[in-house]
Motif scaffolding. Structure first.
Motif, PDB file in Angstrom:
ATOM      1  N   GLY A 117      64.942 129.086  92.153  1.00 47.79           N
ATOM      2  CA  GLY A 117      63.866 128.288  92.725  1.00 47.79           C
ATOM      3  C   GLY A 117      64.009 126.815  92.399  1.00 47.79           C
ATOM      4  O   GLY A 117      64.991 126.362  91.814  1.00 47.79           O
ATOM      5  N   SER A 118      62.974 126.043  92.762  1.00 48.28           N
ATOM      6  CA  SER A 118      63.011 124.594  92.581  1.00 48.28           C
ATOM      7  C   SER A 118      62.819 124.186  91.131  1.00 48.28           C
ATOM      8  O   SER A 118      63.171 123.074  90.748  1.00 48.28           O
ATOM      9  CB  SER A 118      61.923 123.937  93.448  1.00 48.28           C
ATOM     10  OG  SER A 118      60.625 124.414  93.065  1.00 48.28           O
ATOM     11  N   GLN A 119      62.262 125.070  90.307  1.00 48.57           N
ATOM     12  CA  GLN A 119      62.086 124.822  88.876  1.00 48.57           C
ATOM     13  C   GLN A 119      62.693 126.007  88.095  1.00 48.57           C
ATOM     14  O   GLN A 119      61.976 126.863  87.584  1.00 48.57           O
ATOM     15  CB  GLN A 119      60.610 124.640  88.527  1.00 48.57           C
ATOM     16  CG  GLN A 119      59.976 123.412  89.157  1.00 48.57           C
ATOM     17  CD  GLN A 119      58.525 123.233  88.736  1.00 48.57           C
ATOM     18  OE1 GLN A 119      57.779 124.188  88.576  1.00 48.57           O
ATOM     19  NE2 GLN A 119      58.119 121.981  88.552  1.00 48.57           N
ATOM     20  N   PRO A 120      64.027 126.073  88.039  1.00 48.51           N
ATOM     21  CA  PRO A 120      64.691 127.263  87.465  1.00 48.51           C
ATOM     22  C   PRO A 120      64.301 127.555  86.028  1.00 48.51           C
ATOM     23  O   PRO A 120      64.275 128.723  85.622  1.00 48.51           O
ATOM     24  CB  PRO A 120      66.185 126.922  87.591  1.00 48.51           C
ATOM     25  CG  PRO A 120      66.239 125.436  87.797  1.00 48.51           C
ATOM     26  CD  PRO A 120      64.986 125.077  88.514  1.00 48.51           C
ATOM     27  N   TRP A 121      64.009 126.539  85.215  1.00 48.73           N
ATOM     28  CA  TRP A 121      63.631 126.772  83.814  1.00 48.73           C
ATOM     29  C   TRP A 121      62.341 127.592  83.723  1.00 48.73           C
ATOM     30  O   TRP A 121      62.115 128.292  82.747  1.00 48.73           O
ATOM     31  CB  TRP A 121      63.463 125.427  83.099  1.00 48.73           C
ATOM     32  CG  TRP A 121      63.147 125.532  81.642  1.00 48.73           C
ATOM     33  CD1 TRP A 121      61.957 125.249  81.044  1.00 48.73           C
ATOM     34  CD2 TRP A 121      64.027 125.957  80.583  1.00 48.73           C
ATOM     35  NE1 TRP A 121      62.026 125.466  79.685  1.00 48.73           N
ATOM     36  CE2 TRP A 121      63.286 125.892  79.378  1.00 48.73           C
ATOM     37  CE3 TRP A 121      65.359 126.367  80.562  1.00 48.73           C
ATOM     38  CZ2 TRP A 121      63.848 126.232  78.152  1.00 48.73           C
ATOM     39  CZ3 TRP A 121      65.907 126.715  79.331  1.00 48.73           C
ATOM     40  CH2 TRP A 121      65.159 126.646  78.145  1.00 48.73           C
TER      41      TRP A 121
END
Length: 293
Positions: free
Chosen positions: A85-89
């Motif tokens: 996704g756009s915020q993998p963390w």
């Protein structure tokens, strides 16, 4: 214990019980075969806020995930990418979910093998080792407190050979690590050094700086007068000395050694407390090369 393939990790863990944040099954890692990494969160530095957050999540029953970048980090779209996704963390890959073995102990088994997982050859695994951390699915970040372990390393060493009677562990220490100097007198093949008295095993130690200058912390002739150089008897012919190289060097620093010297390696020879001739020392030396300052 004679003429067998020994792993320093196996000896230290099994015989001396040193606590390890990270270990593995099998202990001797073959990059071409499946590997189980085991992490004990209880042994992490709990003075760190992000570690406290991780342990809280574990105690709350949240799933934990491995996040790895060496020997290779996979790009977006790869089935083993760390996060999606756009915020993998904040969205760890379900393929990297760890297994809870017991309270605060988690494992991750690479299936298929390391080579297939990281898509690198064995030589790269030996060179780079395995670098990773442990986190919940949402690791915080993006303005929120992190929830994770510190960066962790699992050493991947080339196949072991028959170790000499004296060796050290871990195999690639830094100067602020705890290093075990181990001497198995039961495997000594030099007749004059066999069956040593429990109080008679000492170390002649030298260090080498970045310019190649050698400084003697002790010599074969005076090591027996310095209790800092004594190896402690553990029974069954086994001797051990635990040191933190930075502290050990400072405690035994010889006159004339500059305060800002950069030490790159340490050499150790096993000697008898009463050294008279070459018969009273081992025929080999231990050389510890430090990874970094």
């Amino acid at each position: 214990m004679k003429k067998i393939l020994l792993s320093a990790l196996l000896i230290v863990s099994a015989r001396f019980g040193l606590g390890q944040v990270v270990t593995s099954e099998p202990l001797e890692i073959d990059p071409g075969k499946p590997l189980k990494i085991i992490v004990n969160l209880a042994l992490l530095d709990q003075n760190l806020d992000f570690v406290q957050n991780l342990i809280q999540d574990a105690n709350d029953g949240k799933d934990l995930y491995i996040w790895t970048w060496k020997p290779k980090e996979h790009p977006s779209g790869h089935p083993y990418v760390n996060g999606t996704g756009s915020q993998p963390w904040k969205n760890s890959n379900e393929a990297l979910k760890m297994t809870k073995e017991s309270n605060l102990v988690y494992s991750f088994t690479f299936t298929p093998s390391l080579k297939d997982w990281y898509e690198v050859d064995a030589a790269t695994c030996y060179k780079e080792d395995i670098h990773f951390l442990v986190k919940p699915k949402d690791g915080g970040g993006y303005g929120e407190p992190d929830r994770k372990s510190p960066d962790l390393i699992l050493k991947v060493d080339p196949p072991a050979t028959v170790l000499p009677p004296a060796f050290f562990f871990p195999s690639k220490p830094q100067k602020d690590d705890v290093v075990a100097i181990i001497y198995d007198n039961a495997r000594e093949d030099k007749p004059s050094m066999k069956n040593l008295d429990p109080d008679s095993v000492y170390m002649a130690v030298s260090v080498i700086d970045s310019g190649g200058i050698v400084y003697n912390l002790s010599t074969a002739f005076n090591a027996g007068n310095n209790q800092n150089m004594k190896l402690n008897y553990r029974g069954n012919g086994m001797f051990r000395k635990l040191i933190i190289p930075n502290e050990f060097i400072e405690q035994n620093k010889p006159t004339g050694m500059p305060p800002d010297v950069v030490i790159r390696s340490m050499k150790i020879v096993i000697v008898k407390r009463r050294f008279l001739t070459g018969l009273d020392r081992s025929n080999y030396e231990i050389e510890i090369k430090f990874d970094c300052d």
